[in-house]
Structures are given as C-alpha cells and as structure tokens.
Motif scaffolding. Structure first.
Motif, PDB file in Angstrom:
ATOM      1  N   GLY A 267       0.815  -1.221   0.000  1.00  0.00           N
ATOM      2  CA  GLY A 267       0.000   0.000   0.000  1.00  0.00           C
ATOM      3  C   GLY A 267       0.843   1.263   0.000  1.00  0.00           C
ATOM      4  N   ALA A 268       1.979   1.236   0.692  1.00  0.00           N
ATOM      5  CA  ALA A 268       2.850   2.417   0.742  1.00  0.00           C
ATOM      6  C   ALA A 268       3.412   2.713  -0.645  1.00  0.00           C
ATOM      7  CB  ALA A 268       3.987   2.190   1.740  1.00  0.00           C
ATOM      8  N   ALA A 269       3.826   1.657  -1.343  1.00  0.00           N
ATOM      9  CA  ALA A 269       4.377   1.841  -2.692  1.00  0.00           C
ATOM     10  C   ALA A 269       3.303   2.358  -3.643  1.00  0.00           C
ATOM     11  CB  ALA A 269       4.950   0.518  -3.200  1.00  0.00           C
ATOM     12  N   LEU A 270       2.087   1.866  -3.495  1.00  0.00           N
ATOM     13  CA  LEU A 270       0.971   2.349  -4.320  1.00  0.00           C
ATOM     14  C   LEU A 270       0.752   3.848  -4.072  1.00  0.00           C
ATOM     15  CD1 LEU A 270      -1.569   1.973  -6.153  1.00  0.00           C
ATOM     16  CD2 LEU A 270      -2.832   1.368  -4.063  1.00  0.00           C
ATOM     17  N   ALA A 271       0.778   4.240  -2.787  1.00  0.00           N
ATOM     18  CA  ALA A 271       0.595   5.652  -2.431  1.00  0.00           C
ATOM     19  C   ALA A 271       1.661   6.504  -3.110  1.00  0.00           C
ATOM     20  CB  ALA A 271       0.660   5.822  -0.915  1.00  0.00           C
ATOM     21  N   ALA A 272       2.896   6.040  -3.061  1.00  0.00           N
ATOM     22  CA  ALA A 272       4.000   6.797  -3.660  1.00  0.00           C
ATOM     23  C   ALA A 272       3.814   6.909  -5.168  1.00  0.00           C
ATOM     24  CB  ALA A 272       5.329   6.125  -3.336  1.00  0.00           C
ATOM     25  N   ARG A 273       3.456   5.794  -5.796  1.00  0.00           N
ATOM     26  CA  ARG A 273       3.305   5.781  -7.260  1.00  0.00           C
ATOM     27  C   ARG A 273       2.223   6.746  -7.715  1.00  0.00           C
ATOM     28  NH1 ARG A 273       0.648   2.134 -10.247  1.00  0.00           N
ATOM     29  NH2 ARG A 273       0.470   0.607  -8.573  1.00  0.00           N
ATOM     30  N   LEU A 274       1.159   6.892  -6.903  1.00  0.00           N
ATOM     31  CA  LEU A 274       0.058   7.778  -7.286  1.00  0.00           C
ATOM     32  C   LEU A 274       0.252   9.203  -6.763  1.00  0.00           C
ATOM     33  CD1 LEU A 274      -3.025   5.432  -6.764  1.00  0.00           C
ATOM     34  CD2 LEU A 274      -1.823   5.953  -8.884  1.00  0.00           C
ATOM     35  N   GLY A 275       1.382   9.452  -6.068  1.00  0.00           N
ATOM     36  CA  GLY A 275       1.617  10.792  -5.535  1.00  0.00           C
ATOM     37  C   GLY A 275       0.627  11.159  -4.437  1.00  0.00           C
ATOM     38  N   ALA A 276       0.266  10.174  -3.594  1.00  0.00           N
ATOM     39  CA  ALA A 276      -0.697  10.423  -2.513  1.00  0.00           C
ATOM     40  C   ALA A 276      -0.148  11.444  -1.519  1.00  0.00           C
ATOM     41  CB  ALA A 276      -1.012   9.114  -1.792  1.00  0.00           C
ATOM     42  N   LEU A 277      -1.059  12.194  -0.889  1.00  0.00           N
ATOM     43  CA  LEU A 277      -0.652  13.119   0.169  1.00  0.00           C
ATOM     44  C   LEU A 277      -0.025  12.347   1.324  1.00  0.00           C
ATOM     45  CD1 LEU A 277      -3.780  15.477   0.416  1.00  0.00           C
ATOM     46  CD2 LEU A 277      -1.524  16.079  -0.484  1.00  0.00           C
ATOM     47  N   SER A 278      -0.663  11.238   1.700  1.00  0.00           N
ATOM     48  CA  SER A 278      -0.173  10.467   2.842  1.00  0.00           C
ATOM     49  C   SER A 278      -0.534   9.006   2.691  1.00  0.00           C
ATOM     50  CB  SER A 278      -0.779  11.006   4.159  1.00  0.00           C
ATOM     51  OG  SER A 278      -2.140  10.639   4.263  1.00  0.00           O
ATOM     52  N   ALA A 279       0.223   8.161   3.411  1.00  0.00           N
ATOM     53  CA  ALA A 279      -0.153   6.774   3.645  1.00  0.00           C
ATOM     54  C   ALA A 279      -0.142   6.609   5.161  1.00  0.00           C
ATOM     55  CB  ALA A 279       0.819   5.809   2.975  1.00  0.00           C
ATOM     56  N   ASP A 280      -1.182   5.966   5.690  1.00  0.00           N
ATOM     57  CA  ASP A 280      -1.426   6.009   7.130  1.00  0.00           C
ATOM     58  C   ASP A 280      -1.459   4.601   7.737  1.00  0.00           C
ATOM     59  OD1 ASP A 280      -2.264   8.339   5.681  1.00  0.00           O
ATOM     60  OD2 ASP A 280      -3.506   8.986   7.364  1.00  0.00           O
ATOM     61  N   MET A 293       8.043   6.270  -0.612  1.00  0.00           N
ATOM     62  CA  MET A 293       7.272   7.393  -0.053  1.00  0.00           C
ATOM     63  C   MET A 293       8.141   8.641   0.079  1.00  0.00           C
ATOM     64  SD  MET A 293       4.901   5.544   2.838  1.00  0.00           S
ATOM     65  CE  MET A 293       4.421   7.115   3.562  1.00  0.00           C
ATOM     66  N   ALA A 294       9.390   8.442   0.528  1.00  0.00           N
ATOM     67  CA  ALA A 294      10.293   9.597   0.670  1.00  0.00           C
ATOM     68  C   ALA A 294      10.494  10.279  -0.681  1.00  0.00           C
ATOM     69  CB  ALA A 294      11.632   9.147   1.258  1.00  0.00           C
ATOM     70  N   ALA A 295      10.731   9.465  -1.719  1.00  0.00           N
ATOM     71  CA  ALA A 295      10.983  10.029  -3.056  1.00  0.00           C
ATOM     72  C   ALA A 295       9.759  10.787  -3.573  1.00  0.00           C
ATOM     73  CB  ALA A 295      11.370   8.908  -4.029  1.00  0.00           C
ATOM     74  N   ALA A 296       8.568  10.315  -3.213  1.00  0.00           N
ATOM     75  CA  ALA A 296       7.340  10.946  -3.706  1.00  0.00           C
ATOM     76  C   ALA A 296       6.874  12.093  -2.815  1.00  0.00           C
ATOM     77  CB  ALA A 296       6.232   9.891  -3.814  1.00  0.00           C
ATOM     78  N   GLY A 297       7.491  12.228  -1.635  1.00  0.00           N
ATOM     79  CA  GLY A 297       7.032  13.255  -0.694  1.00  0.00           C
ATOM     80  C   GLY A 297       5.729  12.886  -0.003  1.00  0.00           C
ATOM     81  N   THR A 298       5.387  11.606  -0.020  1.00  0.00           N
ATOM     82  CA  THR A 298       4.163  11.140   0.651  1.00  0.00           C
ATOM     83  C   THR A 298       4.418  11.015   2.157  1.00  0.00           C
ATOM     84  OG1 THR A 298       3.423   9.946  -1.325  1.00  0.00           O
ATOM     85  CG2 THR A 298       2.527   9.203   0.790  1.00  0.00           C
ATOM     86  N   VAL A 299       3.562  11.619   2.963  1.00  0.00           N
ATOM     87  CA  VAL A 299       3.757  11.641   4.414  1.00  0.00           C
ATOM     88  C   VAL A 299       3.345  10.302   5.030  1.00  0.00           C
ATOM     89  CG1 VAL A 299       3.103  12.798   6.577  1.00  0.00           C
ATOM     90  CG2 VAL A 299       3.320  14.130   4.459  1.00  0.00           C
ATOM     91  N   ALA A 300       4.153   9.804   5.960  1.00  0.00           N
ATOM     92  CA  ALA A 300       3.813   8.612   6.742  1.00  0.00           C
ATOM     93  C   ALA A 300       3.054   9.076   7.984  1.00  0.00           C
ATOM     94  CB  ALA A 300       5.084   7.876   7.161  1.00  0.00           C
ATOM     95  N   VAL A 301       1.754   8.751   8.060  1.00  0.00           N
ATOM     96  CA  VAL A 301       0.965   9.154   9.232  1.00  0.00           C
ATOM     97  C   VAL A 301       0.938   7.987  10.219  1.00  0.00           C
ATOM     98  CG1 VAL A 301      -1.256   9.983  10.081  1.00  0.00           C
ATOM     99  CG2 VAL A 301      -0.408  10.758   7.856  1.00  0.00           C
ATOM    100  N   ILE A 302       1.544   8.209  11.380  1.00  0.00           N
ATOM    101  CA  ILE A 302       1.673   7.176  12.410  1.00  0.00           C
ATOM    102  C   ILE A 302       0.470   7.282  13.350  1.00  0.00           C
ATOM    103  CG2 ILE A 302       3.173   6.306  14.250  1.00  0.00           C
ATOM    104  CD1 ILE A 302       4.394   6.191  11.384  1.00  0.00           C
ATOM    105  N   ALA A 373       0.445  16.440   5.339  1.00  0.00           N
ATOM    106  CA  ALA A 373      -0.417  15.269   5.074  1.00  0.00           C
ATOM    107  C   ALA A 373      -1.789  15.685   4.571  1.00  0.00           C
ATOM    108  CB  ALA A 373      -0.556  14.419   6.338  1.00  0.00           C
ATOM    109  N   LEU A 374      -2.163  16.949   4.817  1.00  0.00           N
ATOM    110  CA  LEU A 374      -3.449  17.454   4.327  1.00  0.00           C
ATOM    111  C   LEU A 374      -3.273  18.349   3.098  1.00  0.00           C
ATOM    112  CD1 LEU A 374      -5.129  18.377   7.760  1.00  0.00           C
ATOM    113  CD2 LEU A 374      -5.406  16.295   6.403  1.00  0.00           C
ATOM    114  N   GLY A 375      -2.037  18.485   2.630  1.00  0.00           N
ATOM    115  CA  GLY A 375      -1.781  19.366   1.491  1.00  0.00           C
ATOM    116  C   GLY A 375      -1.943  20.835   1.841  1.00  0.00           C
ATOM    117  N   ARG A 376      -1.868  21.186   3.127  1.00  0.00           N
ATOM    118  CA  ARG A 376      -2.092  22.574   3.572  1.00  0.00           C
ATOM    119  C   ARG A 376      -0.832  23.217   4.130  1.00  0.00           C
ATOM    120  NH1 ARG A 376      -8.270  23.663   4.979  1.00  0.00           N
ATOM    121  NH2 ARG A 376      -9.015  22.413   3.235  1.00  0.00           N
ATOM    122  N   GLN A 377       0.328  22.697   3.744  1.00  0.00           N
ATOM    123  CA  GLN A 377       1.579  23.189   4.341  1.00  0.00           C
ATOM    124  C   GLN A 377       1.862  24.651   4.010  1.00  0.00           C
ATOM    125  OE1 GLN A 377       1.200  20.750   2.140  1.00  0.00           O
ATOM    126  NE2 GLN A 377       2.817  20.721   0.594  1.00  0.00           N
TER     127      GLN A 377
END
Ligand code: DI6
Ligand code: FE
Length: 419
Positions: A267-280, A293-302, A373-377
C-alpha cells in the motif's frame, strides 16, 4: 481558563490587529537538518507574534515588530507558543459506539468473530445510517471539543461509515457543519472504500458503484477535500484502491490511503506511485515502501492509538522513515472500533513510548508534517509570516512536557485565525 482567549471588545472583529509578547515560540519552521541530525523546533526566546486579518504578519524579535498603534497586546508571561495542533487522521463523525465489542474482546472474542456476529465496521455503518445529520453533529461535537482542549485548531474528518450515497453525503455534511459551530478548521475526506457494505457481496462491484455514483455526487457537492481507501485483506486490494483513486484524481481530488496496517500488501508503494498526500498506519511497510514514499514526498501518518488498542506488536518502520527522510506525522485515528482516542497529546506520548519517535518528531508530526499530510503546508502547521494565525499557548517550561505527560492538557489558550 482553557479555551478561546477571554472576551474583549476586539474579539468581535477578527481583522483587529493583535500582538502576543514575551513568549517562547516553537515555530516548527527550521530548515531540514542533515540525515541523522536533530532538526529542532525553530525556537525563539522572548519573542513576539503579530496578526492582522487572521494572518501572521510578524514572528520573531519584539524589537522588530511593525508599528500597530491600536493593536491589542497580550503578555504571554514567558509561556510557550506552538502552531495550533493538527489532527490529520480521524473518523470523528459516526453513530453509536462499540464499547460492547470492547467487552467481548476482553472476554476473548476475536475481531473476526465479532464481525461475523454483526459487530465490526458494519455495526457502526448501521448506527450511522440510522442517525440523523443533527444527531451525528451533536455526537461529534463532544469529541471535537475534547480534541480542541488539547490545542487542536485543524481536524481532518473521514466518512466511510455510510457506504451508500445518501449516508456518505450525510456524514460529510455533518463534518462540514462542525466547522461552522466551532473555532476550528475541518478538512473532510471521502473514505468511500472503507468496507464492503452488507448489501453487496462483490468488492469490485462496490468499487464500480463508488466510481459511477457516489464519488461524482461527493465531488459535485464539493463535500470532500480528499479521497481515502482501506487497502487490506479484510478491505480492498491495491488494484481496487488504485481504480478508485484514479477516478478521484480525474475529478481533481488528492488521495490518501490506509496502508499496511495488518499486512504488507504494498500500500505504501501504491501511495507513492500515485503521488498520494499520505499513507497512514504502515505497521507492515517495507524498507522499499518507505524509500518510495520519501521520493514521492508522501507523508507517513503514524497512528499509535490503533496500534495500542489492537495490542499490535509489529511496529511501523520508524528507523527506515528516518533514514530515507520520509516525512512523519502523528494523529489520533479517532474511531469507535480500533482507536477511541480523542487526545492528540496522548497520541504523541504513545508515538514516543511505543514507537520510539523523538519529542521533536512528535511535535513536528502534529504541526508541520500534519499540515503536509493534508496538502495545507502553505497555510498552516508552522509559525511564519503569511500563514494563518493558529496558535496554542501552553503553561509549560519545556516543549517535551507536551509529549511526556499522560492525560493532562497544559493548554493556556487557543487562537484560531487570530481570534
Ligand atoms: N482502519 C482502522 O483501524 C479503522 N478503519 C480503518 O480503515 C477501523 C474502523 C472500525 O473498526 O470501525
Ligand atoms: Fe483510520
């Protein structure tokens, strides 16, 4: 007094200039440190913050304050100021509760047995479908108030307990209404692919209905700021999530994903491939997933509340996220089934204690990285000129106290859009 700043003549006018003086400020805006270095919180001693029209026009030395002759001046008496906290993953709006299931689990029943006996996500779907929009608002307000007492000024709220067009729209409308009733920003997420509702027996067929019917209505009524899916063996496959996400992206909606919570389906790789805001969640995410995820800038929500409540033992790969530079956020995941948690301060304590996140990572995780993670940075999450003036003012001596204490909120005052 915990809550809004005390009533005063200028309170009625949100555009009125205001200055907070004599504060210790954690801006959360320091530039990223090198790998392995402590990044820091962007601390300013004896600083001042000024706002006009709900935006920050100055943060830093009091000597450099712009001239604002009729500004209201507030002496912080050395208190700490952080950005207003951001809970970037909740399921705050739902009907009923699941305390009975909790008792069954304590008596030895498994999550699966409970689901087969009519419990689980679908029991909350039934309760949410049966609740009126007003009832959902009333039940959710109590939870929102509890989050706000911890200094939270922005809350993300997911749907996903309606799972029909009418019930999903009702849940999202209830979420939007919360924002009109409290001094907080509510960000909504359409979690259409949360579970297979009882009236369906085929997951692909339900994804078809989501794409053809429910998603277009949600988008047309502008009820969602993003779209989410639960990628898991007990929920939807990566291929099903991807189909749903592509339809959302075609409508201009960003995506987020519940990924790798109980198993690694990629799921994390899918999130990165699609440029998701976050994977949680991400308890079972692989090293490659963290790197992607790091390469795509997708946030890891713990989400340590669910980890704790489910007595999970497999930890998310915090060290890999650190090594690869994957941004990390922390949230409550407030929901009736797996994380009945309404304290973001306690979520930080759990992230530190259970997952060994540092104090700085936790604090950045509920401010700057939660905003990302909300795209509001560009609008919230740090104290910088031009950003929305959302503040939490604390009765503490050190920022670590916000992570260290359990079940206590040292909030002195909360400021939302300068008010
Ligand atoms: N992951 C979770 O932990 C919750 N939803 C999800 O996608 C569970 C929600 C529930 O059990 O009601
Ligand atoms: Fe969740």
């Amino acid at each position: 007094m915990v809550g809004e700043t005390a009533p005063n003549p200028s309170q009625a006018d949100p555009t009125h200039p205001r200055i907070w003086l004599n504060a210790r400020i954690a801006t959360m805006a320091s530039s990223r440190a090198g790998l392995g270095e402590r990044e820091g919180l962007g601390t300013i001693e004896g600083g001042a913050i000024a706002t006009v029209g709900g935006r920050i026009i100055h943060v830093g030395d009091a000597a450099d304050l712009p001239v604002l002759p009729d500004a209201e001046r507030i002496d912080c008496e050395g208190r700490w100021i952080t950005p207003g906290l951001i809970d970037c993953h909740t399921h705050l709006v739902f009907g009923g509760d699941r305390s009975h299931e909790f008792e069954l689990r304590l008596a030895g029943a498994s999550y699966e047995e409970i689901a087969r006996a009519g419990g689980g996500i679908n029991s909350t779907v039934t309760a949410t479908r049966n609740a009126s929009e007003d009832e959902l608002v009333a039940a959710s307000l109590a939870r929102l108030d509890r989050l706000m007492a911890d200094g939270v000024t922005t809350v993300e709220v997911k749907s996903g307990y309606g799972l029909s067009a009418d019930a999903e729209l009702k849940q999202l409308r209830a979420a939007r209404r919360l924002g009109g009733l409290r001094h907080a920003d509510i960000v909504t997420t359409f979690l259409g692919a949360h579970a297979l509702p009882r009236e369906f027996d085929d997951k692909d067929r339900f994804i078809d209905v989501l794409i053809a019917d429910i998603l277009p209505r949600v988008a047309k009524e502008k009820l969602a700021d993003a779209v989410d899916a639960f990628c898991e063996g007990i929920a939807f496959s990566p291929a099903q999530c991807e189909r749903f996400f592509k339809a959302a992206q075609a409508l201009g909606l960003p995506v987020k994903i519940h990924a790798d919570q109980l198993s690694d389906l990629g799921g994390a790789a899918l999130a990165a491939r699609l440029g998701a805001l976050s994977a949680d969640h991400l308890e079972y995410t692989s090293d490659q997933g963290a790197a992607a995820m790091a390469a795509a800038g997708t946030v890891a929500v713990i989400l340590p509340g669910a980890f704790y409540f489910l007595r999970e033992t497999h930890k998310p790969p915090i060290e890999a996220f650190r090594r690869h530079g994957t941004p990390m956020a922390v949230a409550t995941d407030c929901n009736p089934g797996t994380s009945p948690l309404t304290s973001l301060l306690l979520a930080m304590n759990m992230a530190a204690t259970l997952m060994r996140m540092t104090v700085d990572e936790c604090l950045l995780g509920v401010t700057r990285e939660a905003a990302r993670a909300l795209g509001r940075q560009d609008h919230i999450g740090t104290l910088e000129v031009g950003k929305q003036c959302d503040l939490a003012i604390w009765d503490i001596e050190r920022p670590a106290e916000l992570v260290y204490r359990m079940g206590f909120s040292p909030l002195h005052a909360r400021v939302w859009r300068g008010q």
